[in-house]
Enzyme design. Structure first.
Site, PDB file in Angstrom:
ATOM      1  N   LYS A  47      -5.203 -14.491 -34.330  1.00 26.19           N
ATOM      2  CA  LYS A  47      -4.231 -15.485 -33.407  1.00 26.19           C
ATOM      3  C   LYS A  47      -4.692 -15.302 -32.117  1.00 26.19           C
ATOM      4  CE  LYS A  47       0.176 -14.809 -34.339  1.00 26.19           C
ATOM      5  NZ  LYS A  47       1.517 -14.271 -35.022  1.00 26.19           N
ATOM      6  N   LYS A  49      -4.288 -12.441 -30.311  1.00 28.36           N
ATOM      7  CA  LYS A  49      -3.565 -11.794 -29.689  1.00 28.36           C
ATOM      8  C   LYS A  49      -3.502 -10.467 -30.049  1.00 28.36           C
ATOM      9  CE  LYS A  49       1.349 -13.775 -29.467  1.00 28.36           C
ATOM     10  NZ  LYS A  49       2.313 -13.954 -30.023  1.00 28.36           N
TER      11      LYS A  49
END
Ligand code: C2G
Length: 133
Positions: A47, A49
């Site tokens: 992601k 992230k």
């Protein structure tokens, strides 16, 4: 015995903040049992992230929230249909920053996007902590 309406949602829930709590609280009011697919550290990389807290810590924190009934691993983008079937979810919920992204799940169950809490995000939180030094 009334049916337990089972709600399912997903996220990273890093550095837990009021936006997360609002989402979890409002999701729970839609039913009786809230299941959260928590992004693993590996999936977070997919992601783009990175979370401050490990999966285990984020899981322990989520499980301590009174609105949350069950936490399971989110390892990929394409496990949601299987999860909805496996856990017999009745409603899929996400914040509306994802508006439309998960409409394909409507074949499995109703999809609800809840208003995102403004002025707070994990990124904002991290920056405030950095500047607070
Ligand atoms: N959220 C919110 N308000 C905020 C911040 C987050 O309502 N100010 C909601 C998001 O919309 C999401 C949930 O809180 O529904 C968790 O947010 P994140 O941890 O940022 O999750 P995200 O990275 O959006 O991952 O497969 C779905 C993904 O795992 C979602």
């Amino acid at each position: 015995m009334i049916n337990k309406l089972k709600i399912i949602t997903y996220g990273t829930f890093d550095l837990l903040h009021i936006g997360h709590i609002n989402l979890l609280k409002r999701s729970k009011t839609l039913g009786h049992y809230l299941m959260v697919g928590l992004s693993t550290d590996e999936f977070n990389l997919l992601k783009h992230k990175s979370s401050i807290l490990s999966f285990e810590d984020r899981k322990t924190i989520l499980e301590a929230i009174k609105y949350v009934d069950f936490v399971f691993q989110e390892n990929s983008w394409n496990q949601k249909i299987d999860d909805i079937k496996k856990y017999n979810a009745d409603i899929f919920v996400m914040g509306d920053d994802w508006q439309g992204e998960f409409d394909y799940l409507k074949t499995e169950c109703p999809v609800k996007y809840l208003p995102r809490t403004s002025k707070i995000s994990t990124t904002l939180y991290k920056n405030k902590l950095k500047n607070a030094k």
